[in-house]
Scaffold this motif. Structure first.
Motif, PDB file in Angstrom:
ATOM      1  N   ALA A 132       2.025   6.622  12.298  1.00 49.56           N
ATOM      2  CA  ALA A 132       3.182   5.887  11.770  1.00 49.56           C
ATOM      3  C   ALA A 132       3.241   4.495  12.381  1.00 49.56           C
ATOM      4  O   ALA A 132       3.502   3.510  11.675  1.00 49.56           O
ATOM      5  CB  ALA A 132       4.470   6.656  12.053  1.00 49.56           C
ATOM      6  N   TRP A 147       0.286   2.333  10.945  1.00 53.31           N
ATOM      7  CA  TRP A 147       0.544   1.938   9.554  1.00 53.31           C
ATOM      8  C   TRP A 147       1.622   0.871   9.454  1.00 53.31           C
ATOM      9  O   TRP A 147       1.524  -0.053   8.664  1.00 53.31           O
ATOM     10  CB  TRP A 147       0.956   3.163   8.727  1.00 53.31           C
ATOM     11  CG  TRP A 147      -0.215   3.934   8.223  1.00 53.31           C
ATOM     12  CD1 TRP A 147      -1.396   3.434   7.754  1.00 53.31           C
ATOM     13  CD2 TRP A 147      -0.328   5.355   8.143  1.00 53.31           C
ATOM     14  NE1 TRP A 147      -2.238   4.451   7.394  1.00 53.31           N
ATOM     15  CE2 TRP A 147      -1.618   5.642   7.613  1.00 53.31           C
ATOM     16  CE3 TRP A 147       0.522   6.423   8.449  1.00 53.31           C
ATOM     17  CZ2 TRP A 147      -2.055   6.940   7.389  1.00 53.31           C
ATOM     18  CZ3 TRP A 147       0.078   7.714   8.230  1.00 53.31           C
ATOM     19  CH2 TRP A 147      -1.197   7.969   7.716  1.00 53.31           C
ATOM     20  N   SER A 148       2.678   1.008  10.262  1.00 50.05           N
ATOM     21  CA  SER A 148       3.749   0.026  10.129  1.00 50.05           C
ATOM     22  C   SER A 148       3.314  -1.308  10.731  1.00 50.05           C
ATOM     23  O   SER A 148       3.868  -2.345  10.380  1.00 50.05           O
ATOM     24  CB  SER A 148       5.042   0.529  10.752  1.00 50.05           C
ATOM     25  OG  SER A 148       4.884   0.712  12.124  1.00 50.05           O
ATOM     26  N   PRO A 166       3.898  -6.066   9.311  1.00 49.39           N
ATOM     27  CA  PRO A 166       5.178  -6.123  10.036  1.00 49.39           C
ATOM     28  C   PRO A 166       6.271  -6.685   9.137  1.00 49.39           C
ATOM     29  O   PRO A 166       6.086  -7.697   8.476  1.00 49.39           O
ATOM     30  CB  PRO A 166       4.886  -7.082  11.195  1.00 49.39           C
ATOM     31  CG  PRO A 166       3.411  -7.095  11.328  1.00 49.39           C
ATOM     32  CD  PRO A 166       2.854  -6.849   9.967  1.00 49.39           C
ATOM     33  N   ARG A 215       8.110  -2.853   3.856  1.00 51.15           N
ATOM     34  CA  ARG A 215       9.007  -1.737   3.581  1.00 51.15           C
ATOM     35  C   ARG A 215       8.700  -0.536   4.491  1.00 51.15           C
ATOM     36  O   ARG A 215       9.581   0.054   5.088  1.00 51.15           O
ATOM     37  CB  ARG A 215       8.878  -1.348   2.103  1.00 51.15           C
ATOM     38  CG  ARG A 215      10.038  -0.509   1.620  1.00 51.15           C
ATOM     39  CD  ARG A 215       9.991  -0.355   0.126  1.00 51.15           C
ATOM     40  NE  ARG A 215      10.204  -1.621  -0.572  1.00 51.15           N
ATOM     41  CZ  ARG A 215       9.976  -1.807  -1.865  1.00 51.15           C
ATOM     42  NH1 ARG A 215       9.530  -0.825  -2.597  1.00 51.15           N
ATOM     43  NH2 ARG A 215      10.205  -2.972  -2.435  1.00 51.15           N
ATOM     44  N   LEU A 216       7.398  -0.220   4.598  1.00 50.76           N
ATOM     45  CA  LEU A 216       7.005   0.917   5.432  1.00 50.76           C
ATOM     46  C   LEU A 216       7.397   0.674   6.884  1.00 50.76           C
ATOM     47  O   LEU A 216       7.919   1.555   7.562  1.00 50.76           O
ATOM     48  CB  LEU A 216       5.489   1.128   5.324  1.00 50.76           C
ATOM     49  CG  LEU A 216       4.961   2.308   6.141  1.00 50.76           C
ATOM     50  CD1 LEU A 216       5.372   3.616   5.491  1.00 50.76           C
ATOM     51  CD2 LEU A 216       3.455   2.234   6.292  1.00 50.76           C
ATOM     52  N   ASP A 217       7.163  -0.563   7.353  1.00 55.63           N
ATOM     53  CA  ASP A 217       7.489  -0.897   8.735  1.00 55.63           C
ATOM     54  C   ASP A 217       8.978  -0.701   8.995  1.00 55.63           C
ATOM     55  O   ASP A 217       9.379  -0.128  10.004  1.00 55.63           O
ATOM     56  CB  ASP A 217       7.085  -2.345   9.033  1.00 55.63           C
ATOM     57  CG  ASP A 217       7.444  -2.745  10.452  1.00 55.63           C
ATOM     58  OD1 ASP A 217       7.332  -1.890  11.336  1.00 55.63           O
ATOM     59  OD2 ASP A 217       7.838  -3.900  10.660  1.00 55.63           O
ATOM     60  N   ARG A 218       9.797  -1.178   8.043  1.00 57.98           N
ATOM     61  CA  ARG A 218      11.245  -1.049   8.254  1.00 57.98           C
ATOM     62  C   ARG A 218      11.677   0.410   8.252  1.00 57.98           C
ATOM     63  O   ARG A 218      12.529   0.817   9.041  1.00 57.98           O
ATOM     64  CB  ARG A 218      12.007  -1.868   7.207  1.00 57.98           C
ATOM     65  CG  ARG A 218      12.122  -3.328   7.641  1.00 57.98           C
ATOM     66  CD  ARG A 218      12.983  -4.119   6.705  1.00 57.98           C
ATOM     67  NE  ARG A 218      12.293  -4.360   5.435  1.00 57.98           N
ATOM     68  CZ  ARG A 218      12.849  -4.943   4.387  1.00 57.98           C
ATOM     69  NH1 ARG A 218      14.100  -5.331   4.460  1.00 57.98           N
ATOM     70  NH2 ARG A 218      12.176  -5.137   3.295  1.00 57.98           N
ATOM     71  N   VAL A 262       9.803   3.019   9.136  1.00 58.65           N
ATOM     72  CA  VAL A 262       9.353   3.637  10.384  1.00 58.65           C
ATOM     73  C   VAL A 262      10.237   3.194  11.548  1.00 58.65           C
ATOM     74  O   VAL A 262      10.651   4.003  12.388  1.00 58.65           O
ATOM     75  CB  VAL A 262       7.869   3.293  10.650  1.00 58.65           C
ATOM     76  CG1 VAL A 262       7.476   3.681  12.066  1.00 58.65           C
ATOM     77  CG2 VAL A 262       6.977   3.996   9.652  1.00 58.65           C
ATOM     78  N   THR A 263      10.559   1.886  11.584  1.00 57.46           N
ATOM     79  CA  THR A 263      11.379   1.375  12.681  1.00 57.46           C
ATOM     80  C   THR A 263      12.761   2.025  12.669  1.00 57.46           C
ATOM     81  O   THR A 263      13.256   2.476  13.709  1.00 57.46           O
ATOM     82  CB  THR A 263      11.520  -0.159  12.584  1.00 57.46           C
ATOM     83  OG1 THR A 263      10.217  -0.720  12.557  1.00 57.46           O
ATOM     84  CG2 THR A 263      12.285  -0.712  13.752  1.00 57.46           C
ATOM     85  N   ARG A 287       3.222   0.652  17.378  1.00 53.31           N
ATOM     86  CA  ARG A 287       3.443  -0.467  16.475  1.00 53.31           C
ATOM     87  C   ARG A 287       3.352  -1.784  17.234  1.00 53.31           C
ATOM     88  O   ARG A 287       2.620  -2.699  16.839  1.00 53.31           O
ATOM     89  CB  ARG A 287       4.819  -0.351  15.810  1.00 53.31           C
ATOM     90  CG  ARG A 287       5.108  -1.493  14.864  1.00 53.31           C
ATOM     91  CD  ARG A 287       6.590  -1.589  14.563  1.00 53.31           C
ATOM     92  NE  ARG A 287       6.854  -2.758  13.758  1.00 53.31           N
ATOM     93  CZ  ARG A 287       7.006  -3.979  14.256  1.00 53.31           C
ATOM     94  NH1 ARG A 287       6.903  -4.160  15.567  1.00 53.31           N
ATOM     95  NH2 ARG A 287       7.232  -5.005  13.479  1.00 53.31           N
TER      96      ARG A 287
END
Lengths: 272, 313
Positions: free
Chosen positions: B121, B124-125, B129, B132-135, B137-138, B198
């Motif tokens: 995870a 990938w995020s 940075p 959408r995926l990063d946000r 996961v965060t 990350r």
């Protein structure tokens, strides 16, 4: 990294609004004069009504009032515990940074060990080692025993860095003693990072308090406390799941709120 | 590399010795009268009879000096004799080692799950940075850090055992019984691993060797995982050592909520029951496990990170 900051801006703006709203809700909750103790056995497990907006618990007590009283206790206790941890950790960190290389190394090893001990285990040890029943005093001891270490580590690292700066050399040149340099010249420069760190540690202390109370090692009934409420609610999970979900939401929501608040403070100071 | 590890291994007995003294002194320093504690743990709060107190002092050798008591305790402890429980009067080792086995399985399973969920995870995020995926996961990881085990465990029981009766709420022994405790214990380290991975991967992807790798035409996926993600593994590995020790003790809450017969649950029961020999032995085992785990993590870190390897020699 600029792309990161630019793209994240709308998220952070909406976070600011949400944090401000949540702080207002918490403050209003904390100052409302509600009765959290009176039991009403004929009105147990009542649903939401005008008299009891969040219903009543297994003893007919008002759930909203108990959550609100829990806010005062949790936030108040956490602020006191954090103030002690910050003060103690900062003092020891500054002293260790001035005590020489060998002492500094030993200090860091000690902190490495203490940092990794979970607060719950410390709480168990404190309760095992004390004669009387657990309460706010054993809770405070359990949190402070290892809670000062992150502050001491941060202060130590920052102080070692600051000592190499020119203004310290200047202070030495005009004849200032080590204590004066440490507390009058260096420490004021550490206030911002330490405050930001305190915000980040807030949720940690809050969760330790709730966790130890959940295990029956902290605040004792009938004192309303979120962790203890969650534990009591577990017995009535099938009939009244809200008695579990409401304190759970209060705990996670507050921890989340302070974490986001800490990040906002950090961001603001880093960009300024 | 081996010199660093050897130094750490040599330091371990010193740490253990210090811990054993502290653990031995713990109840005495707080002014707890052991003989009274024995009685209270057996009989509740009854006011003790002086004759019975004297008999108990004799039974547990409490008339000797503190140093003698410590040496006696230690000489028995090193050969595996940890004394008898005040409550059950059976050897502590008979309670401790089965519980340690349960906790090791629980903790190892949780760490594996945390690594399998958290590290990918995080990588990938880091690829985009702010995307959408990063946000997502965060946000999930921030929520994971803010949710303590006792809340997550209780809510999981409510959802998967009470509302939807899919899984057993308590106990230990079958795979189905292990699902909820392992998830509960894994959530926090998984969230931290994702955040750490990350941050490290974002940094690594900005380094010159990644530019070189890309300019050589290496596939983006290989760049991300072999050149970016691998650097993050180092810090995640050192974190996992801290966690393994911490989780063994930190599993207290999970073991209490799910009635898992592990070390944390044993420690909790013995503290509540004021069973001092069990408390002391469990603490000693937790400290030893934490020490061994931190050394193992350091070894893993050295094996993964050539830079620290050459710097350490």
């Amino acid at each position: 990294m600029s792309t990161l900051a630019d793209r994240a801006t709308p998220t952070w703006r909406s976070a600011r609004v949400a944090v401000a709203a949540a702080v207002v809700v918490l403050v209003v909750l904390a100052v409302l004069p509600l009765d959290a103790i009176t039991t009403d056995l004929s009105g147990r497990f009542a649903g939401p009504s005008l008299a009891h907006p969040l219903g009543t618990d297994q003893l007919g007590r008002d759930v909203l009032a108990r959550l609100a009283a829990g806010t005062r206790l949790s936030v108040g206790f956490t602020l006191v515990a954090l103030a002690i941890c910050t003060g103690l950790g900062t003092l020891l960190g500054v002293l260790a940074a001035w005590a020489g290389r060998a002492a500094g190394q030993a200090f860091q090893r000690l902190i490495d060990v203490l940092v990794s001990v979970p607060a719950i285990v410390v709480g168990l040890v404190v309760v095992a080692a004390s004669e009387g029943p657990p309460g706010l005093d054993t809770l405070l001891l359990a949190v402070v025993l290892t809670g000062w270490t992150p502050f001491a580590r941060l202060t130590y690292q920052l102080t070692v860095r600051e000592r190499a700066r020119e203004y310290v050399e200047g202070a030495v040149a005009v004849g200032a003693g080590p204590l004066r340099i440490a507390f009058r010249h260096v420490l004021p420069n550490l206030l911002r990072p330490l405050t930001a760190h305190a915000c980040l540690r807030f949720s940690n202390v809050l969760l330790s308090l709730a966790g130890l109370s959940f295990l029956g090692l902290g605040v004792q009934p009938p004192t309303p406390e979120w962790g203890a409420m969650l534990d009591e609610g577990r017995q009535y999970m099938f009939a009244a799941p809200q008695l579990v979900l409401l304190p759970a939401a209060a705990i996670v929501g507050t921890a989340l709120l302070v974490t986001v608040l800490g990040r906002l403070v950090e961001r603001r100071w880093n960009s300024a | 590399m081996s010199a660093v590890l050897a130094r750490r291994l040599l330091a371990l007995p010193a740490v253990l010795f210090l811990a054993s003294v502290l653990i031995f002194l713990l109840p005495r320093a707080a002014g707890v009268d052991t003989a009274r504690a024995v009685l209270r743990s057996r009989l509740g709060e009854a006011e003790p009879d002086p004759d019975v107190l004297a008999a108990i002092r004799l039974e547990f050798g409490l008339d000797a000096s503190l140093a003698e008591q410590y040496l006696l305790w230690l000489s028995h402890a090193v050969v595996g004799d940890l004394g008898n429980s005040f409550v059950t009067r059976t050897p502590v080792s008979g309670l401790l080692f089965p519980a340690l086995g349960v906790s090791l399985v629980l903790t190892a399973a949780a760490l594996v799950l945390a690594a399998v969920a958290g590290i990918p995870a995080g990588v990938w995020s880091a690829r985009r940075p702010g995307g959408r995926l990063d946000r997502a996961v965060t946000a999930t990881s921030v929520l994971g850090v803010a949710t303590p085990e006792f809340v997550l465990g209780t809510v999981l029981v409510l959802v998967f055992a009470v509302v939807l009766p899919l899984l057993p709420a308590t106990g230990w022994g079958s795979v189905a019984q292990a699902v909820l405790p392992v998830i509960t214990l894994a959530a926090f380290p998984a969230a931290l691993a994702a955040q750490l991975t990350r941050a490290e991967t974002v940094d690594a992807l900005a380094r010159p060797h990644v530019v070189v790798a890309r300019s050589k035409g290496i596939a983006e996926r290989a760049v991300l995982w072999r050149h970016g993600g691998r650097l993050a593994l180092t810090s995640v590995a050192s974190l996992s050592g801290l966690f393994f020790g911490g989780l063994l003790g930190g599993a207290v809450v999970v073991e209490v909520v799910f009635a898992v017969p592990g070390l944390g649950g044993l420690l909790y029961d013995s503290v509540v029951g004021q069973d001092l020999p069990v408390v002391q032995s469990a603490l000693l085992v937790i400290v030893a496990a934490a020490g061994v785990a931190s050394i193992a993590a350091e070894g893993l870190q050295l094996a993964l990170d050539p830079v620290s390897r050459s710097a350490a020699v």
